[in-house]
Write a protein that holds these residues in place. Structure first.
Motif, mmCIF file in Angstrom:
data_model
loop_
_atom_site.group_PDB
_atom_site.id
_atom_site.type_symbol
_atom_site.label_atom_id
_atom_site.label_comp_id
_atom_site.label_asym_id
_atom_site.label_seq_id
_atom_site.Cartn_x
_atom_site.Cartn_y
_atom_site.Cartn_z
ATOM 1 N N ASP A 105 21.655 -93.047 42.998
ATOM 2 C CA ASP A 105 22.333 -93.280 41.721
ATOM 3 C C ASP A 105 21.406 -93.990 40.747
ATOM 4 N N CYS A 106 20.661 -93.261 39.938
ATOM 5 C CA CYS A 106 20.776 -91.823 39.764
ATOM 6 C C CYS A 106 19.374 -91.200 39.733
ATOM 7 N N LYS A 107 18.402 -91.965 40.250
ATOM 8 C CA LYS A 107 17.033 -91.468 40.207
ATOM 9 C C LYS A 107 16.835 -90.289 41.146
ATOM 10 N N GLY A 108 17.620 -90.231 42.224
ATOM 11 C CA GLY A 108 17.566 -89.062 43.083
ATOM 12 C C GLY A 108 17.998 -87.802 42.361
ATOM 13 N N ASN A 109 18.982 -87.921 41.484
ATOM 14 C CA ASN A 109 19.414 -86.770 40.687
ATOM 15 C C ASN A 109 18.369 -86.388 39.648
ATOM 16 N N LEU A 110 17.713 -87.386 39.083
ATOM 17 C CA LEU A 110 16.647 -87.120 38.119
ATOM 18 C C LEU A 110 15.531 -86.315 38.785
ATOM 19 N N VAL A 111 15.132 -86.744 39.972
ATOM 20 C CA VAL A 111 14.091 -86.031 40.716
ATOM 21 C C VAL A 111 14.570 -84.631 41.109
ATOM 22 N N MET A 112 15.851 -84.491 41.400
ATOM 23 C CA MET A 112 16.397 -83.167 41.716
ATOM 24 C C MET A 112 16.217 -82.217 40.540
ATOM 25 N N THR B 274 31.345 -84.240 48.942
ATOM 26 C CA THR B 274 32.290 -85.062 49.709
ATOM 27 C C THR B 274 31.718 -85.472 51.056
ATOM 28 N N GLU B 275 30.729 -84.734 51.542
ATOM 29 C CA GLU B 275 29.956 -85.121 52.717
ATOM 30 C C GLU B 275 28.643 -84.365 52.687
ATOM 31 N N VAL B 276 27.675 -84.832 53.433
ATOM 32 C CA VAL B 276 26.361 -84.192 53.451
ATOM 33 C C VAL B 276 26.500 -82.722 53.841
ATOM 34 N N GLY B 277 25.900 -81.852 53.031
ATOM 35 C CA GLY B 277 25.897 -80.438 53.342
ATOM 36 C C GLY B 277 27.124 -79.670 52.918
ATOM 37 N N ARG B 278 28.091 -80.346 52.282
ATOM 38 C CA ARG B 278 29.299 -79.655 51.837
ATOM 39 C C ARG B 278 29.288 -79.595 50.309
ATOM 40 N N GLY C 99 27.030 -72.137 46.559
ATOM 41 C CA GLY C 99 27.385 -71.477 47.811
ATOM 42 C C GLY C 99 26.187 -70.833 48.471
ATOM 43 N N GLN C 100 25.331 -70.188 47.666
ATOM 44 C CA GLN C 100 24.129 -69.556 48.222
ATOM 45 C C GLN C 100 23.146 -70.593 48.752
ATOM 46 N N ALA C 101 22.964 -71.662 47.996
ATOM 47 C CA ALA C 101 21.977 -72.666 48.382
ATOM 48 C C ALA C 101 22.377 -73.394 49.658
ATOM 49 N N TYR C 102 23.656 -73.724 49.772
ATOM 50 C CA TYR C 102 24.138 -74.482 50.924
ATOM 51 C C TYR C 102 24.609 -73.596 52.071
ATOM 52 N N GLU D 203 17.035 -81.531 48.184
ATOM 53 C CA GLU D 203 16.449 -80.210 48.385
ATOM 54 C C GLU D 203 17.456 -79.094 48.133
ATOM 55 N N ALA D 204 18.628 -79.183 48.753
ATOM 56 C CA ALA D 204 19.618 -78.110 48.611
ATOM 57 C C ALA D 204 20.135 -78.012 47.181
ATOM 58 N N LEU D 205 20.355 -79.160 46.550
ATOM 59 C CA LEU D 205 20.879 -79.131 45.191
ATOM 60 C C LEU D 205 19.835 -78.612 44.213
ATOM 61 N N ALA D 206 18.554 -78.918 44.463
ATOM 62 C CA ALA D 206 17.492 -78.376 43.612
ATOM 63 C C ALA D 206 17.443 -76.851 43.719
ATOM 64 N N VAL D 207 17.638 -76.328 44.913
ATOM 65 C CA VAL D 207 17.686 -74.867 45.085
ATOM 66 C C VAL D 207 18.845 -74.292 44.277
ATOM 67 N N ALA D 208 20.016 -74.913 44.372
ATOM 68 C CA ALA D 208 21.187 -74.420 43.652
ATOM 69 C C ALA D 208 20.967 -74.476 42.142
ATOM 70 N N GLU D 209 20.417 -75.578 41.652
ATOM 71 C CA GLU D 209 20.210 -75.696 40.208
ATOM 72 C C GLU D 209 19.156 -74.706 39.713
ATOM 73 N N ALA D 210 18.107 -74.500 40.505
ATOM 74 C CA ALA D 210 17.104 -73.506 40.117
ATOM 75 C C ALA D 210 17.712 -72.108 40.054
ATOM 76 N N LEU D 211 18.531 -71.781 41.040
ATOM 77 C CA LEU D 211 19.235 -70.492 41.026
ATOM 78 C C LEU D 211 20.080 -70.345 39.761
ATOM 79 N N PHE D 212 20.794 -71.376 39.434
ATOM 80 C CA PHE D 212 21.671 -71.340 38.259
ATOM 81 C C PHE D 212 20.860 -71.180 36.985
ATOM 82 N N LEU D 213 19.800 -71.983 36.837
ATOM 83 C CA LEU D 213 19.008 -71.919 35.613
ATOM 84 C C LEU D 213 18.255 -70.594 35.488
#
Length: 450
Positions: free
Chosen positions: A123-130, A188-192, A379-382, A435-445
């Protein structure tokens, strides 16, 4: 574009992500000049500005807001006529609190049992790096975004001073977007994979109780002399019923949550509830944490145990944090809380309630094309079904953006799952979430608007 190529690109970038996060965590960017030098926040703002400029945000600057903080805002152009996606995060952090309670230095990123520990790691530098990692993955594969991208990195989110919200209203052209991804919540939990669709607002007050002209001896005057601490305890006890439900007079408290449930056993583990201690309130856990008001006593001023004397306290104070769900006006809630505290005062003691910051609750629409594309990317990323959840915390920017841009789709995502212990000692982040969220955001962008 394939998910697996992006997954490999992001994985290759994770050592750089760790180094970036280590540099950011080392900056004590607490937006409170009383306890931390402002140069730390200034350094963090310049780090963020330089990092995103290197990722193609040529039109980027650190804009001073009216609360004295700097908001880093920039734009990376996409194809002609493409929609605009705004990526939000903040680089300021909470104070570390008692550093003796940390298992490692709070401003040194430290790996333990596969997690990265440090203040702001989630909170929230991990999100910035993502955000940075997602953009770098696209660049590594020589893929362009299918959208215009705006980055907004705030410098005073944790203080609730409102500088960025005021800037939204003063210079809306900086924030205009079709989709806003607010990276300051989490799964809500890791990986979900989870999109947060509801935020409670807040209304803070400080209540001061005065009963005597000065401190007096408890042996000589105890009995008839009114004790301000006892009066304050009496007042605070009226804020909950015997089951623990919040009971502010006139404030609705029987709302229900219609999204994913929050398993009681998981909640107990996430919150660190001790064995044998009951959860408070009635209704489902999701009802209580996402859909109903909750008042918390966040601070009390009274004589400490160590060094206390046999004396009756003439005055005492408490700071209260009231969280309110969507559909509740936080200013009205603050007025009701004030009236409740004043009416609950015993023995004719003097009560003064000082209002502090308020923040509006937020509820997102989930029917637009942006939500559909983001849900698919997550969904694809996770490799898992995406859930929709509420969030007990407040992000005032969401309400300001919704008010200014009613047609924009606003989605809340992030790396801050419950094990992160944000705002507490030993805050950490699971790098797999970055890692997983960066994949999802890259897919989206890379695909939204194409």
């Amino acid at each position: 574009m394939t998910t697996e190529k992006l997954r490999r690109a992001v994985r290759d970038l994770m050592p750089r992500a760790r180094q970036d996060l280590a540099e950011l965590v080392a900056m004590r960017s607490v937006a409170d000049e009383r306890a931390f030098p402002p140069e730390e926040c200034e350094a963090a703002a310049q780090w963020v500005l330089g990092a995103f400029r290197d990722e193609g945000f040529a039109d980027i600057e650190a804009i001073e807001t009216d609360d004295g903080s700097a908001a880093v805002i920039g734009r990376r152009p996409g194809p002609q006529g493409a929609p605009t996606v705004l990526l939000y995060c903040h680089y300021d952090v909470q104070p570390p609190g008692d550093e003796e309670l940390w298992g490692s230095p709070p401003f040194t990123l430290t790996e333990r049992d596969g997690r990265w520990y440090g203040r702001g790691a989630a909170d929230c530098k991990g999100n910035l790096v993502m955000h940075l990692t997602a953009l770098r993955a696209l660049d590594a594969l020589e893929l362009d975004t299918s959208v215009n991208v705006t980055i907004v990195a705030e410098g005073s989110e944790e203080t609730g001073a409102g500088g960025l919200e005021h800037l939204v209203r003063a210079r809306p052209e900086l924030f205009a977007a079709d989709v806003v991804l607010v990276a300051d919540t989490g799964n809500t939990e890791v990986g979900r994979p989870t999109i947060t669709t509801s935020l409670r607002g807040m209304a803070n007050v400080v209540v001061h109780v005065t009963a005597l002209a000065g401190e007096v001896h408890s042996g000589v005057f105890g009995g008839p002399a009114p004790d301000a601490v006892a009066a304050l305890v009496h007042i605070l006890a009226t804020l909950h019923d015997t089951e623990g439900n919040t009971t502010v007079n006139g404030l609705a408290r029987e709302q229900f949550w219609g999204g994913v449930e929050y398993d009681e056993k998981r909640f107990r583990a996430d919150a660190g509830v001790l064995d044998g201690v009951e959860l408070i309130g009635t209704g489902s856990v999701a009802d209580r944490v996402w859909a109903r008001p909750a008042v918390t006593i966040v601070g009390i001023d009274c004589p400490p145990v160590v060094g206390s004397a046999a004396a009756i306290s003439p005055s005492a104070s408490a700071r209260l944090n009231l969280r309110v769900p969507p559909g509740t006006d936080p200013i009205r809630a603050q007025e009701l809380l004030t009236a409740h505290l004043e009416a609950a005062a015993p023995w004719g003691v003097c009560v003064k309630v000082v209002p502090e910051a308020t923040g509006s609750p937020f509820s997102a629409s989930t029917t637009g094309p942006g939500f559909a594309a983001l849900t698919s990317a997550l969904g694809q990323a996770y490799g898992a079904e995406v859930g929709f959840a509420g969030q007990g915390g407040s992000i005032p920017l969401c309400s300001a953006l919704a008010e200014q841009f009613p047609d924009a789709e606003i989605a809340l995502i992030g790396v801050e799952e419950p094990l992160c212990r944000i705002h507490a000692p030993d805050e950490s982040v699971d790098p797999n979430e970055i890692e997983a969220l960066a994949v999802a955001e890259a897919l989206f962008l890379g695909t939204y608007g194409a």
